[in-house]
Scaffold this active site. Structure first.
Site, PDB file in Angstrom:
ATOM      1  N   GLN A  73       0.843  -1.197   0.000  1.00 29.32           N
ATOM      2  CA  GLN A  73       0.000   0.000   0.000  1.00 29.32           C
ATOM      3  C   GLN A  73       0.876   1.245   0.000  1.00 29.32           C
ATOM      4  OE1 GLN A  73      -3.329  -0.588   3.148  1.00 29.32           O
ATOM      5  NE2 GLN A  73      -1.819  -2.177   3.532  1.00 29.32           N
ATOM      6  N   ASP A 110       6.343   4.498  -1.607  1.00 28.21           N
ATOM      7  CA  ASP A 110       7.700   5.013  -1.409  1.00 28.21           C
ATOM      8  C   ASP A 110       8.784   4.323  -2.231  1.00 28.21           C
ATOM      9  OD1 ASP A 110       8.028   2.554  -0.040  1.00 28.21           O
ATOM     10  OD2 ASP A 110       7.460   3.472   1.868  1.00 28.21           O
ATOM     11  N   HIS A 135      -1.578   1.373  -4.324  1.00 31.05           N
ATOM     12  CA  HIS A 135      -1.956   2.791  -4.349  1.00 31.05           C
ATOM     13  C   HIS A 135      -1.086   3.626  -5.281  1.00 31.05           C
ATOM     14  CE1 HIS A 135      -3.861   2.071  -0.141  1.00 31.05           C
ATOM     15  NE2 HIS A 135      -4.776   1.998  -1.073  1.00 31.05           N
ATOM     16  N   ASN A 161       3.048  -7.143  13.281  1.00 29.07           N
ATOM     17  CA  ASN A 161       2.633  -5.792  13.653  1.00 29.07           C
ATOM     18  C   ASN A 161       3.089  -5.509  15.078  1.00 29.07           C
ATOM     19  OD1 ASN A 161       1.234  -4.303  11.596  1.00 29.07           O
ATOM     20  ND2 ASN A 161      -0.517  -5.707  11.766  1.00 29.07           N
ATOM     21  N   ALA A 183       8.795  -4.381  12.417  1.00 26.65           N
ATOM     22  CA  ALA A 183       9.018  -5.120  11.171  1.00 26.65           C
ATOM     23  C   ALA A 183      10.459  -5.607  11.038  1.00 26.65           C
ATOM     24  CB  ALA A 183       8.645  -4.238   9.979  1.00 26.65           C
TER      25      ALA A 183
END
Ligand code: ZN
Length: 255
Positions: free
Chosen positions: A100, A103, A118, A213, A232
């Site tokens: 999503q 970058d 996206h 997460n 992460a």
């Protein structure tokens, strides 16, 4: 058995594994999130990324867009979690990354099969002729930037509010979600529709869900099989050890 070993076992036996990533994987690269107390939306008005506002106020929008996405984010680098996914792909343990994020950090880390749900900030698209340009090939000193070919308005090639998900990215994501045996969800809590549906579709089609997460998410108690509660980068290191993937001397970023 240790949760990381269990996750490693699932990844090793899965014939098709997909990673699904969100803002949480890039936070440790220094990219701010949009939501939350320190998120970008506490400093900027989200309307700058509203497609109608943007088209009516391109200069005003672009001044902020440049600050957020081009002055700052261009200098960030992938972190261990991005490199880990690239390595998994190289080892044939991962088929694709659906992200999503806009970058470009998965590609910079070496991932080849990346679906940008996206879109990407790395490219600009002309709102008149739809030609796309590498963002660093366009001069952003005069705003708004215009298409060298037709003088139309250029827009970052990521999804603005009220814009649809790019058709190809949506179709590929659905196809992968329906056909994978394992999905590794990293750094996304499942709040943004329709992206948040992707892991649910995978689960409905029989995939095992491994979730990484920091905090519990909308997925944790609903579809997650293995919850690796950690940052992460840390979880990636643990998982890499559990998978017994060897280091490569040539890549100093991946230790
Ligand atoms: Zn044009």
């Amino acid at each position: 058995m240790d949760e990381y070993l269990k996750a490693a076992q699932i990844i090793k036996t899965s014939k098709k594994t997909i990673a699904f990533t969100g803002a949480g994987i890039s936070v440790e690269s220094g990219i701010p999130t949009f939501r939350g107390v320190d998120g970008l939306w506490s400093k900027y008005d989200p309307k700058i990324l509203d497609i109608d506002y943007f088209l009516q106020n391109p200069k005003k929008s672009w001044e902020k867009i440049k600050e957020i996405f081009y002055d700052y984010m261009q200098n960030v680098k992938p972190n261990f979690a991005h490199f880990f996914l690239a390595k998994l792909e190289k080892e044939k343990l991962l088929d694709a990354v659906i992200t999503q994020n806009i970058d470009n950090l998965h590609q910079e880390a070496g991932s080849k099969n990346v679906i940008e749900f996206h879109g990407t900030a790395k490219k600009l698209i002309c709102m008149n002729c739809y030609k796309t340009y590498e963002s660093d090939s366009i001069d952003l000193t005069e705003l708004p930037p215009i298409c060298p070919k037709c003088l139309g308005l250029l827009k970052p090639n990521f999804v603005f509010f009220k814009e649809p998900i790019p058709k190809k990215a949506l179709e590929s994501s659905l196809e992968l979600a329906q056909n994978c045996e394992c999905m590794i969800v990293i750094g996304t809590t499942g709040e943004i529709m329709p992206a948040s549906e992707i892991p649910k579709i995978a689960k409905l089609n029989g995939a095992k869900i491994i979730e990484i997460n920091i905090e519990k998410s909308n997925y944790t108690h609903t579809i997650t099989d293995i919850f690796l509660q950690n940052r992460a980068t840390i979880a990636s290191k643990e998982l890499k050890n559990a998978l017994r993937i060897q280091n490569e001397n040539s890549n100093s970023n991946f230790k």
